[in-house]
Write a protein that holds these residues in place. Sequence first.
Motif, short mmCIF file in Angstrom:
data_model
loop_
_atom_site.label_atom_id
_atom_site.label_comp_id
_atom_site.label_asym_id
_atom_site.label_seq_id
_atom_site.Cartn_x
_atom_site.Cartn_y
_atom_site.Cartn_z
N ALA A 131 -9.53 -4.39 -2.03
CA ALA A 131 -10.14 -3.15 -1.53
C ALA A 131 -10.26 -2.11 -2.64
O ALA A 131 -11.24 -1.36 -2.69
CB ALA A 131 -9.32 -2.59 -0.37
N ALA A 132 -9.26 -2.05 -3.52
CA ALA A 132 -9.29 -1.05 -4.60
C ALA A 132 -10.39 -1.34 -5.61
O ALA A 132 -10.89 -0.41 -6.26
CB ALA A 132 -7.93 -1.01 -5.30
N SER B 40 -14.15 4.82 4.05
CA SER B 40 -13.37 3.87 4.85
C SER B 40 -12.49 3.00 3.96
O SER B 40 -11.37 2.65 4.34
CB SER B 40 -14.32 2.99 5.68
OG SER B 40 -15.04 2.09 4.86
N TYR B 41 -12.99 2.66 2.77
CA TYR B 41 -12.17 1.88 1.85
C TYR B 41 -10.98 2.69 1.35
O TYR B 41 -9.88 2.15 1.18
CB TYR B 41 -13.02 1.40 0.66
CG TYR B 41 -13.61 0.03 0.86
CD1 TYR B 41 -12.90 -1.10 0.48
CD2 TYR B 41 -14.85 -0.14 1.45
CE1 TYR B 41 -13.44 -2.37 0.67
CE2 TYR B 41 -15.39 -1.40 1.65
CZ TYR B 41 -14.67 -2.52 1.25
OH TYR B 41 -15.19 -3.77 1.46
N SER C 107 -5.10 3.32 1.51
CA SER C 107 -3.89 4.07 1.85
C SER C 107 -3.07 3.35 2.91
O SER C 107 -1.84 3.26 2.82
CB SER C 107 -4.26 5.48 2.35
OG SER C 107 -5.00 6.18 1.36
N LEU C 108 -3.76 2.82 3.92
CA LEU C 108 -3.08 2.13 5.01
C LEU C 108 -2.37 0.87 4.52
O LEU C 108 -1.20 0.63 4.84
CB LEU C 108 -4.11 1.78 6.09
CG LEU C 108 -3.61 0.99 7.30
CD1 LEU C 108 -2.50 1.76 8.00
CD2 LEU C 108 -4.77 0.73 8.25
N PHE D 204 -11.43 -0.33 9.78
CA PHE D 204 -11.01 0.22 8.50
C PHE D 204 -11.72 -0.46 7.33
O PHE D 204 -11.82 0.13 6.25
CB PHE D 204 -9.50 0.06 8.33
CG PHE D 204 -8.70 0.83 9.34
CD1 PHE D 204 -8.74 2.22 9.36
CD2 PHE D 204 -7.92 0.19 10.27
CE1 PHE D 204 -8.01 2.94 10.28
CE2 PHE D 204 -7.18 0.89 11.20
CZ PHE D 204 -7.23 2.27 11.21
N LEU D 205 -12.20 -1.67 7.53
CA LEU D 205 -12.94 -2.38 6.50
C LEU D 205 -14.21 -2.94 7.13
O LEU D 205 -14.23 -3.25 8.33
CB LEU D 205 -12.10 -3.52 5.92
CG LEU D 205 -10.92 -3.09 5.02
CD1 LEU D 205 -10.07 -4.29 4.66
CD2 LEU D 205 -11.39 -2.38 3.77
N PRO D 206 -15.28 -3.09 6.34
CA PRO D 206 -16.55 -3.55 6.90
C PRO D 206 -16.52 -5.03 7.24
O PRO D 206 -15.72 -5.80 6.70
CB PRO D 206 -17.55 -3.26 5.76
CG PRO D 206 -16.72 -3.32 4.52
CD PRO D 206 -15.38 -2.78 4.90
#
Length: 644
Positions: free
Chosen positions: A40-41, A60-61, A66-67, A150-152
């Motif tokens: 994700a980063a 959202s990313y 963070s999550l 939270f992710l696509p």
Amino acid sequence: MFRLSWSTFRERWQLFLGSIITVSIGVALVQSSLLILITAASFDAPSGMPALARARLQDSYVTAISLVGITLALAVFLTVFIVSSTFAFTVAQRRRDLALLRLTGGSRKQLRRLLLSEAMLLGLVGTALGIPFGLLVMQWQSRLLVSFGFLPTGFGPEWQTWILAVSVGIGLGVALAGVLVSSRRAGRVRPLEALRGSGGATRVMTPSRWFFGVLFLAGATAMMIIAQVAGPSAAIPLTMLVALAAAVGLSALSPLVVPVFARVLGLLLRTRPVGTIAAANLRDGVRRSAATAAPLIVLVGILAGLFGTALSITEASERELRRDTAADFVVTSPVDDASRIAGVPGVATTSVEVAVPLVLTLPEHDEDESGTPLGHARVIDPAAYRQAHSVRAVSGSLDALQGHAVAVGAGRSGEPGFSLGDTLHVRIGDRELRLPIVAVLPGKMSGGPDLLLPSGITPEPVLTSTTAQTFVSTATGADRTAVGDRIRASVHGTVDSADAWVRQRAEAEQRTQLSIFTMIAGMAGLYALFAVINAVVIAAADRRAEFAAARLSGLTRGQVVRMAVLESATVTATGVLLGGVAATGTLLGIRGALQRVTGFGVVELPWPAIGALVTGAFLVVGLTSLWTARSATRPNPTSLVGDD
């Protein structure tokens, strides 16, 4: 020494199986979270994507990163805590074997080397199982992130070869660290005391337990106090840390509470032999009871505390939003339609607010590194905005939001580099702007725009590509229903009453909050629940001779099984109560923060979830205890006592 460790492992694999599984689950959780975090980063939005969609996707990313980062930190904490407590309990259960080793000539150093060799062996086996299991956990965790939004859709974490070295380091590191303190303590106990079960071998409240128990409880208290004076962005992480610190502290001090519950049980069932013996076993087996209660404390403290925090934040946010919204209707429509609402008969005032994509540019970086998306900006008319929202700037004034200027909204106030008088370098569409900060608005639990912009500086193509939200107040004496119908007839969009809009916002926020805390606490709760089952199984594996002696003294097999189940129920009650104390600290911290930020010091508890959690804890521990006790009492008691 490694050969002796391997022989011990083969002979007593049932005792070590739980330690292996706890290591493998810990490795899997850490590996999965780390791979998702790295993927994700390193995400980069497609260049052809529209600006608003690109900003929202990148936002959202950022949330997902963070999550997952919090989940990774919690996974590391639980791995160290659960593996350490499991290994410590396993070593304590073998004190007679270790004492015999000392009596046959083994030195303290050799004893520690034996235990460390066993830990290395268990760590290697657990890591070997945890790496492939981590791939399954990674797929499940990423699907949850996608399903919660939270992710696509289509996101897939990428495998990295170097994760093998990290997983091996985690598995071996926590295994060796978990047994290190226990091995030193086992080496200090005199062999004869260990055989007789007297002296230092029976001491449960060791200096290290007192030290860490008091230290973590003091830390939890300090963080609870700080959370009440911290800002919204710091209060939530602090309250999460309160739950963890309080759970660890209470777990360390739980041997002080178990005898109290044992006395209560003895008083309640003093006329029944099974109850009297169960109470005596609890007083005598404090270490065993504390080892079972420890993961229960963590389980209840984390789940009840975090989900209570989520509901409390949602309730306070809803009350705050309802208090600060001075409008009768909220209309979501195209920007061109929004300008016609003011002319509808019966409409007194309107505040048209347009969400636009905006990118912060950092001139000290190179061009390829300069784009950093913000959450969102909102174009407003300052006078109309103040009529629709009860807001007062912390510093500066919205009156100065004219021409080329910017106000820092609730989503950004208080951050370093965003103070009154600073200049923001932003890009809106193809326009590069330098905007001085003329007002800073207070932080709110109900959120709000990151930045407020005056009309006139946003390019027309950017405005027409997005939607507007119009807050409408009706004229005195006007029929609100009729005014709402006329607005619906004049615009293409949705027209909601202010109360309905607030409820929709609150419900959406509650879904988001619960999704966040489900991601954080869900796998952690399952891990802690397994640790509870593991502790019950390990405890029962060492009580076969004890159960046999009880049967030879006159108890039936059924009475022995009921005695074990009664003990487990008492230990479960201890763990649930202390976990509730840890959760209470979390809720008191967030209540103080909500009172200071919103003016509403509310505490909302998820009673159905708490009821299900407590019921599930009693059922799981009770059924596990029933199964292990029946298994331990299946052989002939004479043969077990003779073998012992």
